[in-house]
Design an enzyme around this catalytic site. Structure first.
Site, PDB file in Angstrom:
ATOM      1  N   GLY A 154       3.962  -0.107  -5.260  1.00 23.92           N
ATOM      2  CA  GLY A 154       4.302  -1.389  -5.880  1.00 23.92           C
ATOM      3  C   GLY A 154       4.416  -1.276  -7.387  1.00 23.92           C
TER       4      GLY A 154
ATOM      5  N   LYS B 112     -20.125   9.412   4.546  1.00 21.68           N
ATOM      6  CA  LYS B 112     -21.312   9.014   5.310  1.00 21.68           C
ATOM      7  C   LYS B 112     -21.309   9.656   6.696  1.00 21.68           C
TER       8      LYS B 112
ATOM      9  N   VAL C 212     -23.391  10.561  -8.219  1.00 26.37           N
ATOM     10  CA  VAL C 212     -23.510  10.189  -6.809  1.00 26.37           C
ATOM     11  C   VAL C 212     -22.756  11.174  -5.904  1.00 26.37           C
TER      12      VAL C 212
ATOM     13  N   HIS D  64     -45.182  -5.147  10.896  1.00 26.10           N
ATOM     14  CA  HIS D  64     -45.938  -3.898  10.866  1.00 26.10           C
ATOM     15  C   HIS D  64     -45.730  -3.146  12.161  1.00 26.10           C
TER      16      HIS D  64
ATOM     17  N   GLY E 201     -21.383  17.995 -12.246  1.00 28.23           N
ATOM     18  CA  GLY E 201     -21.727  16.568 -12.304  1.00 28.23           C
ATOM     19  C   GLY E 201     -22.819  16.201 -11.317  1.00 28.23           C
TER      20      GLY E 201
ATOM     21  N   MET F 113     -18.173   1.077  -9.982  1.00 28.92           N
ATOM     22  CA  MET F 113     -17.103   1.430  -9.049  1.00 28.92           C
ATOM     23  C   MET F 113     -17.691   1.545  -7.652  1.00 28.92           C
TER      24      MET F 113
ATOM     25  N   GLY G  86      -7.849   2.306   1.467  1.00 28.60           N
ATOM     26  CA  GLY G  86      -8.071   2.878   0.135  1.00 28.60           C
ATOM     27  C   GLY G  86      -8.980   4.092   0.122  1.00 28.60           C
ATOM     28  N   THR G  87      -9.513   4.355  -1.060  1.00 32.84           N
ATOM     29  CA  THR G  87     -10.395   5.505  -1.267  1.00 32.84           C
ATOM     30  C   THR G  87     -11.578   5.431  -0.311  1.00 32.84           C
TER      31      THR G  87
ATOM     32  N   GLU H 285       0.858  -1.192   0.000  1.00 34.40           N
ATOM     33  CA  GLU H 285       0.000   0.000   0.000  1.00 34.40           C
ATOM     34  C   GLU H 285       0.890   1.236   0.000  1.00 34.40           C
TER      35      GLU H 285
HETATM   36  P1  FAD Z   1      -9.418   1.883  -3.719  1.00 37.68           P
HETATM   37  O1  FAD Z   1     -10.308   1.972  -2.551  1.00 37.68           O
HETATM   38  O2  FAD Z   1      -9.246   3.085  -4.552  1.00 37.68           O
HETATM   39  O3  FAD Z   1      -8.016   1.387  -3.161  1.00 37.68           O
HETATM   40  C1  FAD Z   1      -6.895   1.273  -3.955  1.00 37.68           C
HETATM   41  C2  FAD Z   1      -5.672   1.338  -3.077  1.00 37.68           C
HETATM   42  O4  FAD Z   1      -4.537   1.017  -3.845  1.00 37.68           O
HETATM   43  C3  FAD Z   1      -5.405   2.720  -2.503  1.00 37.68           C
HETATM   44  O5  FAD Z   1      -5.220   2.630  -1.123  1.00 37.68           O
HETATM   45  C4  FAD Z   1      -4.134   3.173  -3.208  1.00 37.68           C
HETATM   46  O6  FAD Z   1      -3.324   4.001  -2.413  1.00 37.68           O
HETATM   47  C5  FAD Z   1      -3.465   1.856  -3.478  1.00 37.68           C
HETATM   48  N1  FAD Z   1      -2.512   1.853  -4.601  1.00 37.68           N
HETATM   49  C6  FAD Z   1      -2.730   2.286  -5.860  1.00 37.68           C
HETATM   50  N2  FAD Z   1      -1.632   2.078  -6.632  1.00 37.68           N
HETATM   51  C7  FAD Z   1      -0.715   1.496  -5.825  1.00 37.68           C
HETATM   52  C8  FAD Z   1       0.596   1.022  -6.034  1.00 37.68           C
HETATM   53  N3  FAD Z   1       1.193   1.071  -7.218  1.00 37.68           N
HETATM   54  N4  FAD Z   1       1.265   0.503  -4.972  1.00 37.68           N
HETATM   55  C9  FAD Z   1       0.672   0.420  -3.756  1.00 37.68           C
HETATM   56  N5  FAD Z   1      -0.582   0.830  -3.512  1.00 37.68           N
HETATM   57  C10 FAD Z   1      -1.271   1.351  -4.532  1.00 37.68           C
HETATM   58  N6  FAD Z   1     -18.656   3.133  -2.877  1.00 37.68           N
HETATM   59  C11 FAD Z   1     -19.664   2.517  -2.232  1.00 37.68           C
HETATM   60  O7  FAD Z   1     -19.913   1.339  -2.471  1.00 37.68           O
HETATM   61  N7  FAD Z   1     -20.418   3.180  -1.304  1.00 37.68           N
HETATM   62  C12 FAD Z   1     -20.203   4.483  -0.999  1.00 37.68           C
HETATM   63  O8  FAD Z   1     -20.900   5.045  -0.165  1.00 37.68           O
HETATM   64  C13 FAD Z   1     -19.161   5.159  -1.681  1.00 37.68           C
HETATM   65  N8  FAD Z   1     -18.902   6.454  -1.413  1.00 37.68           N
HETATM   66  C14 FAD Z   1     -17.877   7.083  -2.067  1.00 37.68           C
HETATM   67  C15 FAD Z   1     -17.657   8.415  -1.787  1.00 37.68           C
HETATM   68  C16 FAD Z   1     -16.630   9.087  -2.430  1.00 37.68           C
HETATM   69  C17 FAD Z   1     -16.409  10.540  -2.124  1.00 37.68           C
HETATM   70  C18 FAD Z   1     -15.796   8.385  -3.346  1.00 37.68           C
HETATM   71  C19 FAD Z   1     -14.660   9.098  -4.012  1.00 37.68           C
HETATM   72  C20 FAD Z   1     -16.009   7.057  -3.630  1.00 37.68           C
HETATM   73  C21 FAD Z   1     -17.071   6.394  -2.993  1.00 37.68           C
HETATM   74  N9  FAD Z   1     -17.349   5.057  -3.255  1.00 37.68           N
HETATM   75  C22 FAD Z   1     -18.389   4.429  -2.621  1.00 37.68           C
HETATM   76  C23 FAD Z   1     -16.549   4.264  -4.207  1.00 37.68           C
HETATM   77  C24 FAD Z   1     -15.533   3.396  -3.440  1.00 37.68           C
HETATM   78  O9  FAD Z   1     -14.706   4.246  -2.680  1.00 37.68           O
HETATM   79  C25 FAD Z   1     -14.709   2.588  -4.428  1.00 37.68           C
HETATM   80  O10 FAD Z   1     -15.561   1.826  -5.252  1.00 37.68           O
HETATM   81  C26 FAD Z   1     -13.772   1.648  -3.673  1.00 37.68           C
HETATM   82  O11 FAD Z   1     -12.923   2.361  -2.821  1.00 37.68           O
HETATM   83  C27 FAD Z   1     -12.947   0.823  -4.670  1.00 37.68           C
HETATM   84  O12 FAD Z   1     -12.145  -0.054  -3.969  1.00 37.68           O
HETATM   85  P2  FAD Z   1     -10.764  -0.568  -4.554  1.00 37.68           P
HETATM   86  O13 FAD Z   1     -10.207  -1.443  -3.479  1.00 37.68           O
HETATM   87  O14 FAD Z   1     -10.952  -1.129  -5.900  1.00 37.68           O
HETATM   88  O15 FAD Z   1      -9.861   0.720  -4.719  1.00 37.68           O
HETATM   89  P1  NAI Z   2     -20.803   9.626 -11.555  1.00 35.06           P
HETATM   90  O1  NAI Z   2     -20.422   8.829 -12.713  1.00 35.06           O
HETATM   91  O2  NAI Z   2     -21.741   9.071 -10.542  1.00 35.06           O
HETATM   92  O3  NAI Z   2     -21.469  10.989 -12.051  1.00 35.06           O
HETATM   93  C1  NAI Z   2     -20.808  11.890 -12.871  1.00 35.06           C
HETATM   94  C2  NAI Z   2     -21.815  12.845 -13.462  1.00 35.06           C
HETATM   95  O4  NAI Z   2     -21.115  13.870 -14.127  1.00 35.06           O
HETATM   96  C3  NAI Z   2     -22.736  12.193 -14.481  1.00 35.06           C
HETATM   97  O5  NAI Z   2     -24.049  12.584 -14.219  1.00 35.06           O
HETATM   98  C4  NAI Z   2     -22.215  12.706 -15.807  1.00 35.06           C
HETATM   99  O6  NAI Z   2     -23.205  12.777 -16.787  1.00 35.06           O
HETATM  100  C5  NAI Z   2     -21.720  14.070 -15.389  1.00 35.06           C
HETATM  101  N1  NAI Z   2     -20.718  14.659 -16.272  1.00 35.06           N
HETATM  102  C6  NAI Z   2     -19.724  14.035 -16.953  1.00 35.06           C
HETATM  103  N2  NAI Z   2     -18.971  14.931 -17.612  1.00 35.06           N
HETATM  104  C7  NAI Z   2     -19.495  16.149 -17.334  1.00 35.06           C
HETATM  105  C8  NAI Z   2     -19.147  17.480 -17.707  1.00 35.06           C
HETATM  106  N3  NAI Z   2     -18.096  17.724 -18.478  1.00 35.06           N
HETATM  107  N4  NAI Z   2     -19.897  18.494 -17.235  1.00 35.06           N
HETATM  108  C9  NAI Z   2     -20.966  18.246 -16.426  1.00 35.06           C
HETATM  109  N5  NAI Z   2     -21.332  17.014 -16.049  1.00 35.06           N
HETATM  110  C10 NAI Z   2     -20.603  15.981 -16.484  1.00 35.06           C
HETATM  111  O7  NAI Z   2     -19.431  10.094 -10.893  1.00 35.06           O
HETATM  112  P2  NAI Z   2     -19.089  10.741  -9.485  1.00 35.06           P
HETATM  113  O8  NAI Z   2     -20.273  11.356  -8.860  1.00 35.06           O
HETATM  114  O9  NAI Z   2     -17.881  11.552  -9.708  1.00 35.06           O
HETATM  115  O10 NAI Z   2     -18.712   9.470  -8.630  1.00 35.06           O
HETATM  116  C11 NAI Z   2     -17.686   8.599  -9.083  1.00 35.06           C
HETATM  117  C12 NAI Z   2     -17.999   7.201  -8.686  1.00 35.06           C
HETATM  118  O11 NAI Z   2     -17.748   6.993  -7.305  1.00 35.06           O
HETATM  119  C13 NAI Z   2     -19.455   6.815  -8.857  1.00 35.06           C
HETATM  120  O12 NAI Z   2     -19.729   6.432 -10.184  1.00 35.06           O
HETATM  121  C14 NAI Z   2     -19.595   5.664  -7.927  1.00 35.06           C
HETATM  122  O13 NAI Z   2     -19.146   4.516  -8.579  1.00 35.06           O
HETATM  123  C15 NAI Z   2     -18.642   6.032  -6.803  1.00 35.06           C
HETATM  124  N6  NAI Z   2     -19.396   6.586  -5.674  1.00 35.06           N
HETATM  125  C16 NAI Z   2     -20.339   5.814  -5.072  1.00 35.06           C
HETATM  126  C17 NAI Z   2     -21.075   6.295  -4.025  1.00 35.06           C
HETATM  127  C18 NAI Z   2     -22.125   5.452  -3.446  1.00 35.06           C
HETATM  128  O14 NAI Z   2     -22.145   4.262  -3.725  1.00 35.06           O
HETATM  129  N7  NAI Z   2     -23.004   5.988  -2.609  1.00 35.06           N
HETATM  130  C19 NAI Z   2     -20.866   7.636  -3.489  1.00 35.06           C
HETATM  131  C20 NAI Z   2     -19.865   8.389  -4.227  1.00 35.06           C
HETATM  132  C21 NAI Z   2     -19.157   7.845  -5.248  1.00 35.06           C
END
Ligand code: FAD
Ligand code: NAI
EC number: 1.8.1.4
Length: 466
Positions: free
Chosen positions: A114, A50, A183, A445, A180, A319, A39-40, A32
């Site tokens: 990595g 949340k 979500v 209920h 955008g 994602m 991660g993210t 990592e």
């Molecule tokens: P990531 O969580 O992105 O983890 C990847 C990890 O790999 C990171 O820690 C990074 O540092 C590491 N890494 C990358 N390259 C290297 C390398 N070369 N060497 C070592 N380490 C490396 N999803 C939901 O289901 N519910 C939600 O409520 C939700 N809310 C979100 C809110 C926001 C603001 C954002 C941005 C995303 C949200 N998501 C949500 C999406 C969710 O965060 C991602 O789908 C999820 O984190 C993906 O998991 P992952 O393990 O594939 O990657």
């Molecule tokens: P998103 O894909 O959900 O939405 C992006 C929006 O931006 C779309 O409506 C798209 O049409 C619009 N868009 C694209 N290009 C544009 C432009 N040039 N100008 C104006 N609008 C434009 O992506 P978002 O919100 O950035 O989230 C990324 C991902 O993270 C999500 O797709 C989801 O997979 C994950 N996520 C999940 C959450 C959850 O599960 N509750 C919460 C937050 C993120």
């Protein structure tokens, strides 16, 4: 150092994969690049967002919701510092939890970036430049995703922020412009609107939440507008320039036309995320990417190079954290010689706004496009006793069932706690259940979930309470 499995990335996909592999007896290491695991999702995504969504919803309830229940609390005072401390504490508890689980499962962690350097070998570069090479019989790439950039809108995480900066603002912006209506835009837009910002969302398409059922998106748009968020649909931002006092944006109709200038205190860019593979050495290792920069895999998460697998945001599919987690479990089982599997037909998606928006399976548009005949049952929360008692009557449940077999193909819920309610539909779909099965299952209920049963009854036009 030599392992059965090396996982690159400790997000939900990577850390779950590592834990499952260790449970199955594989000697496992995680690489990592950040200082904390998770991660993210745990650090700058699901969990901190949340924490702020919950806190800001309570703030809004105290200000506007309590009075109707006969509770007077005066005007609530915002302590943003404390709210942010709550966010940080929540993140810390979760990322420390992953570190604990790694120790408990005897998983080695290597902190550094990595890079694939040969068959079964990963070079780890620590922050101070020190390089270590570790060997693994199998390697799983779980490097996640990053913010999709937009030309002319340079993120500085101060005035022009990504979700990361939007989770850490040190004061409530007077005006927040969100680019955008996906979500992130709706969730973080909701947080700052509840805390007092004027929020305007600019969306390229003529609708919000692309990919979700259109009726759900339309009703949700109305609810967000009622809450005070404003939307410019079919519009594109062509530039954003920070000024001494804020940001000036140029906005044009998506189809082209006269540009308009608007101003904001803060701009949140949220137009999607893209796979993150920089510096991994994929090309040199021969790991193929698809046309959208995602690591190409087969149904068993195998990449084009034997012994290298990939899961989570870095591969195709939604994602979502839980999608990555389940792929993590499946690939660990496959590597251990078992039959790992993910059912992509039944992955729920939840938007954690108020009301929540939850769905699983197909939308009406997808069914129409696939030429599948279906019946639809709807039930509004205005007709649900518990929703009335809770004053949470916004939204509805929609059940889509195959016209011939009655098998449930999709369930969509707009409503308080939709993100919890959706899971009975997930389990039903996992067992290939019918709307009749759902309609005949006794629901306690009074619960919000009775609306799910009523929507199932409505598929056959026999809902009781409407
Ligand atoms: P990531 O969580 O992105 O983890 C990847 C990890 O790999 C990171 O820690 C990074 O540092 C590491 N890494 C990358 N390259 C290297 C390398 N070369 N060497 C070592 N380490 C490396 N999803 C939901 O289901 N519910 C939600 O409520 C939700 N809310 C979100 C809110 C926001 C603001 C954002 C941005 C995303 C949200 N998501 C949500 C999406 C969710 O965060 C991602 O789908 C999820 O984190 C993906 O998991 P992952 O393990 O594939 O990657
Ligand atoms: P998103 O894909 O959900 O939405 C992006 C929006 O931006 C779309 O409506 C798209 O049409 C619009 N868009 C694209 N290009 C544009 C432009 N040039 N100008 C104006 N609008 C434009 O992506 P978002 O919100 O950035 O989230 C990324 C991902 O993270 C999500 O797709 C989801 O997979 C994950 N996520 C999940 C959450 C959850 O599960 N509750 C919460 C937050 C993120």
């Amino acid at each position: 150092m030599s392992y059965d499995l090396i996982v690159i990335g400790s997000g939900p996909a990577g850390y779950v994969c590592a834990i499952r592999a260790a449970q199955l007896g594989l000697k496992t290491a995680v690489v990592e690049k950040e200082k904390t695991f998770g991660g993210t999702c745990l650090n700058i995504g699901c969990i901190p967002s949340k924490a702020l969504l919950h806190a800001s919803e309570l703030f809004e309830e105290a200000g506007h919701g309590f009075a109707a229940f006969g509770i007077g609390v005066g005007t609530p005072k915002l302590d943003l510092k404390q709210m942010m401390a709550h966010r940080a504490e929540t993140v810390a508890a979760n990322v420390n939890g992953v570190a604990f689980l790694f120790k408990k499962n005897k998983i080695d962690s290597h902190i550094g970036t990595g890079r694939l350097t040969g068959p079964g070998s990963v070079e780890v570069t620590a922050e101070d430049g020190t390089k270590t090479t570790i060997e693994g019989k199998a390697i799983v790439i779980a490097t996640g995703s990053e913010v999709t950039p937009l030309k002319g809108v340079a993120i500085d995480e101060k005035r022009i922020v990504s979700s990361t900066g939007a989770l850490e603002l040190d004061k409530v912006p007077g005006k927040l412009v969100v680019i955008g209506a996906g979500v992130i835009g709706l969730e973080l837009g909701s947080v700052w609107r509840r805390l007092g910002a004027e929020v305007e969302v600019i969306e390229f398409l003529d609708r919000i939440l692309p990919g979700m059922d259109a009726e759900v998106a339309k009703q949700s748009l109305r609810l967000f507008q009622k809450q005070g968020m404003s939307f410019r649909l079919s519009s594109k931002v062509t530039g954003a320039a920070p000024t001494d006092t804020g940001v000036t944006l140029t906005v044009e109709p998506a189809a082209g036309g006269a540009a308009e200038t608007i101003t904001a205190d803060i701009v949140l860019l949220a137009i999607g995320r893209r796979p993150f593979t920089a510096g991994l050495g994929l090309e040199e290792a021969g790991v193929k990417l698809d046309g959208r920069g995602r690591v190409e895999t087969d149904a068993h998460y195998r990449t084009s190079v034997p012994g290298i697998y990939a899961i989570g945001d870095v591969v195709a599919g939604p994602m979502l954290a839980h999608k990555g987690e389940d792929e993590g479990m499946a690939v660990a089982e496959i590597i251990a010689g078992k039959a790992g599997h993910v059912n992509y037909e039944a992955i729920p998606a939840v938007v954690y706004t108020y009301p929540e928006i939850a769905s699983v399976g197909r939308s009406e548009e997808e069914l129409k496009e696939a030429g599948i005949a279906y019946n639809v049952g709807r039930f509004p929360f205005t007709a649900n006793g518990r929703a009335r008692a809770n004053r949470t009557t916004e939204g509805f449940v929609k059940v889509l069932a195959d016209k011939e077999t009655d098998r449930v193909l999709g369930v969509h819920i707009v409503g308080a706690q939709a993100g919890e309610m959706i899971h009975e539909a997930v389990v039903l779909m996992e067992f290939r259940g019918s709307s009749e099965d759902l309609a005949r299952s006794t629901h306690a209920h009074p619960t919000m979930s009775e609306a799910v049963k009523e929507a199932a009854l409505a598929v056959d036009k026999r809902a009781i309470h409407i």
